[in-house]
Design an enzyme around this catalytic site. Structure first.
Site, PDB file in Angstrom:
ATOM      1  CB  CYS A 690      -0.974  -0.029   1.165  1.00 31.08           C
ATOM      2  SG  CYS A 690      -2.365   1.126   0.958  1.00 31.08           S
ATOM      3  CG  HIS A 787      -3.862  -3.351   3.489  1.00 38.18           C
ATOM      4  ND1 HIS A 787      -2.667  -3.032   4.077  1.00 38.18           N
ATOM      5  CD2 HIS A 787      -4.352  -2.185   2.975  1.00 38.18           C
ATOM      6  CE1 HIS A 787      -2.433  -1.743   3.943  1.00 38.18           C
ATOM      7  NE2 HIS A 787      -3.436  -1.198   3.272  1.00 38.18           N
TER       8      HIS A 787
END
Length: 846
Positions: A690, A787
């Site tokens: 991310c 994630h």
């Protein structure tokens, strides 16, 4: 053709659920609820040496012992690799063109008859007659012409019993028909239902030990028939079809009548208990003399899918000919597994064993702490699992959560990870209303405010204080919704309820408790010292009205002899007149943490393991729970990298997510991390998740001033550019890891859009063909927006073994599965043993 699939396909289920088979409760395979016999391992070990030679092709000893057990002569019996092995070899042995099957029944009968193009006649057993065999109808069919007749004692899935008297009549009355009697579940029958086989030229009994031994991977069965049929069968079967291990296991089985009797006795006890508990549901339940039940309910298919999502398998009924979609077959399992099934059934059908509220307003119980990180989140999770296991429909709630660990729900909404874990503990799908306000700090004095799962904006402290009255209205609406849907709401507080500088604007602690009329458990961490001072100090700073809400105290993270606490407990009660309701021992089950307090407090373990993986400790690190599964790997030393010097000698370096990429990237540059990363880029694998993925690129642009001003140069390790946008990506994603390929699941939480400016290797692709990550063409540098990537056992194991290969090490094949349900059960068991749960439930009216 009708779907003909068996139960017990736990491997396919594990793949679909992204877990390992041992994490699934299998009610679809009707095996011995006691599991394999205690002497199994000893028998297998002792038989290893004899496995070095070919087995006796005539199975002389095994046939002798089996003949004694079944009451026949050795020439009338022959071992099989499970009773189902026989079906492919029946063709040359039985010269009949018509088959009769009493349905519903074991699927192999119809499969075999269809493959061999027999004219198939089916007689359907009636539920109204408790699925008893219709003898007159059977005789009518056989009187017309000879048939190959499939019967069972007891029948699967109906449990129908076959009368020995009627069987003998049929065999002698219709000598040109051939009768196959499946006795696969015969060993589970009570003695009054058991009878020994008899020999006839047109009769074959099939026995199986697989189910009674609970060893479907070591198959052993027997064919019993006339000498002529057995001789012909032996000539058609492959030589040595039954392994030495299976033979030795069968021989041991015949020598353990007491274990067999214990199985039957335990089975009856489990079945009686289960049937009694199932009476609370408005189902039609067909009890059987075997180790399974047949039930029907109009919502069977929905219920079966719900169970599957919660890692419980049951056998669907609609692919048994004669049973419709309302039927399910349920195996008798150990008491704890049956309790799990019942709890899920109560959740699904909105029933509660313990509580039928007289109003539509649920009760509430709150857990507050003397400080942050006292153990509130995990205590709520434990209580949620305990209460759910007792059949109470319970849901978690936290009015306001301040954390950088967040999750994306199925609806595409954002919520705190702590309430996600608590929802999982309650066997619920996480919903944003369980955490209506989420604060994600982006600086020392500001945070992004998430309301009902959607970002409202970046607020300063003063701006958020001004917004709090509106926030509390949202909190109340969400709480009221949960009250309507559940029997009990478990509320978690935040920090301490007596922070004097914050209390005036509190919406998460005592204000919430008073609004919900919730009794409060006050938990403290004894590991920090001063536990009794913390309790007394907190209690004394509460108003008289707030003190009345305190139900009792819970001491957390205790090590040592509990009796040493007695003087302190007595004094605490004397001062507050409140009981201590629990003393929870210190534990570390590697469950995801709520915030970064514990993460940043961790010290790197001494010693060394084969793989050294570092995680950069960014000032605004987010979703550090992405790496929790790595801590359980036996060959991984997971290191928190706090200084540039620690980067050397790593096998992999992970740049985690960040709530403020601009600030954290500047931190890496000014503190010397960036220089060290570039220095060692060819000597280790570098991974960005991310925000860390964005940092690996050439440039990050922020035209909307979400995190910085203008743009900032990245580390330049991947030819990528990222641009932050106002629209926040909140998505649960299922993607393919293209190099392998492997299926992975995760979620996206980011404002940025990242695009390559030069050729890169695509790594992850979702169902919409969107690329979720790239790898360098020649270096082991890659990144992704996913994630939860390392929660995927398959990908995590593959990646770690690839790191091993780069070091010249062989693969590690027996790696652990990351399973939160198992951990939550362990946590619940621990809390149940060390808390006065009956006192709490009684106070709540249960």
């Amino acid at each position: 053709m009708q779907d003909l699939e068996h139960g017990g396909n736990i491997w396919e289920a594990a793949q679909k659920l992204n877990t390992s088979p041992e994490n699934i409760l299998d009610f679809s395979a009707s095996l011995n609820p006691l599991g394999p016999p205690p002497w199994l391992n000893q028998v297998l070990l002792q038989s290893l040496s004899s496995s070095l030679a070919y087995p006796d092709p005539n199975y002389t000893l095994l046939r002798e012992q089996a003949a004694k057990y079944y009451g026949v002569k050795p020439e009338n019996i022959f071992p099989l690799n499970g009773s189902s092995e026989l079906f492919p070899f029946l063709g040359p042995l039985i010269d009949l063109k018509d088959a009769l099957i009493l349905q519903p029944s074991y699927l192999e009968y119809k499969l075999w008859a269809t493959r061999h193009k027999l004219n198939l006649k089916e007689i359907f057993l009636s539920p109204a007659n408790n699925f008893t065999y219709p003898w007159a109808e059977i005789e009518k069919v056989l009187a017309q012409k000879p048939h190959l007749v499939f019967l069972a004692h007891p029948n699967n899935p109906t449990g129908s019993l076959l009368s020995q008297v009627k069987l003998k009549e049929l065999v002698h009355k219709f000598p040109k028909s051939f009768f196959i009697v499946d006795m696969a579940f015969w060993d589970f029958l009570e003695s009054k239902h058991k009878y020994l086989p008899f020999i006839a030229p047109n009769l074959l009994f099939l026995y199986s030990l697989t189910k009674i031994l609970s060893t479907p991977g070591i198959r052993i069965g027997f064919a019993l028939s006339s000498t002529e049929f057995i001789s012909a069968l032996q000539q058609n079967l492959p030589t040595w079809s039954v392994s030495t291990l299976a033979q030795e296991l069968a021989l041991a089985y015949f020598k353990h009548p007491l274990w067999i009797e214990k199985t039957r006795k335990t089975l009856e006890e489990l079945k009686t208990t289960f049937l009694s508990q199932l009476q609370e549901f408005s189902w039609q339940i067909h009890s059987t003399p075997a180790n399974f039940l047949l039930l029907s309910t109009p919502r069977a298919q929905e219920f079966r899918q719900y169970l599957f999502q919660n890692r419980v398998l049951v056998r669907k009924g609609d692919n048994f000919p004669g049973l419709g979609p309302d039927f399910l077959r349920i195996a008798i399992r150990p008491l704890k597994e049956q309790q799990r099934f019942l709890d899920l059934a109560r959740h699904f059908f909105k029933k509660s064993r313990s509580f039928s509220p007289s109003t539509n307003k649920a009760r509430a119980l709150m857990v507050q702490g003397t400080a942050s990180n006292a153990g509130k989140s995990l205590l709520v999770a434990a209580l949620g699992r305990l209460l759910a296991r007792r059949g109470i429909r319970v849901a978690p709630f936290k009015a306001q959560n301040m954390a950088l660990n967040s999750f994306v729900t199925q609806e595409g909404l954002e919520m705190g990870r702590a309430q996600v874990l608590q929802a999982q503990a309650c066997f619920l799908e996480p919903k944003a209303i369980m955490n209506p306000i989420l604060l994600k700090p982006s600086s020392e004095t500001g945070a992004q405010v998430i309301v009902r799962g959607k970002p409202l904006g970046n607020f300063s402290v003063e701006e958020y204080i001004a917004y709090k009255p509106k926030a509390f209205e949202v909190v109340k609406e969400c709480f009221q919704q949960l009250q309507k849907d559940y029997d009990l709401v478990l509320i978690e507080g935040a920090g301490s309820p007596v922070e004097i500088n914050l209390k005036e604007h509190d919406i998460v602690n005592m204000k919430m408790a008073l609004y919900a009329s919730a009794p409060v458990l006050l938990v403290g961490d004894i590991n920090l010292g001063g536990i009794f001072a913390s309790f007394v100090g907190t209690y004394s700073l509460l108003s008289p009205e707030e003190q009345k809400t305190i139900l009792g105290f819970v001491i957390n993270k205790f090590r040592g002899d509990k009796s040493l606490l007695q003087p302190g407990l007595a004094t605490l009660h004397q001062i507050t007149r409140k009981p201590t309701l629990g003393i929870i021992p210190y534990f570390d089950f590697n469950l995801p943490e709520e915030d970064s307090v514990s993460f940043k407090a961790q010290s790197n373990a001494s010693g060394s393991k084969e793989l050294r993986i570092g995680i950069l400790d960014l000032p605004h690190i987010s979703n550090f729970t992405d790496f929790t599964p790595l801590k359980e790997e036996p060959d991984v030393q997971l290191l928190i990298i706090r200084t540039p010097e620690e980067i050397k000698e790593l096998d992999a370096l992970i740049l985690p997510g960040s709530k403020n990429v601009f600030t954290d990237l500047n931190y890496l540059k000014t503190k010397g991390f960036a220089t060290k990363i570039l220095e060692f880029q060819t000597q280790m694998e570098i991974v960005g998740i991310c925000g860390g993925y964005q940092m690996l690129g050439l440039e990050i642009e922020d035209r909307y001033f979400l995190e910085g001003k203008g743009s900032i140069k990245g580390l330049g390790l991947l030819p990528l550019k990222s641009s932050l946008s106002l629209q926040k990506e909140l998505t649960q994603s299922k993607a393919t890891y293209l190099p392998q390929p492997l299926t992975v699941q995760g979620y996206e939480i980011h404002h940025g859009q990242t695009t390559p400016v030069k050729k890169l290797i695509p790594l992850f692709q979702d169902s919409k063909q969107k690329i979720l990550g790239y790898k360098h063409l020649s270096l082991n540098i890659w990144g992704t927006y996913l994630h939860g990537l390392f929660d995927n056992d398959g990908f995590r194991h593959f990646w770690l073994n690839r790191l091993r290969k780069a070091k010249g090490l062989g693969p590690l094949n027996n790696r652990p599965s990351f399973d939160l349900n198992w951990k939550l059960d362990k946590l619940a068991d621990l809390v149940e043993k060390n808390m006065n749960l009956d006192y709490i439930l009684k106070h709540l009216g249960y």
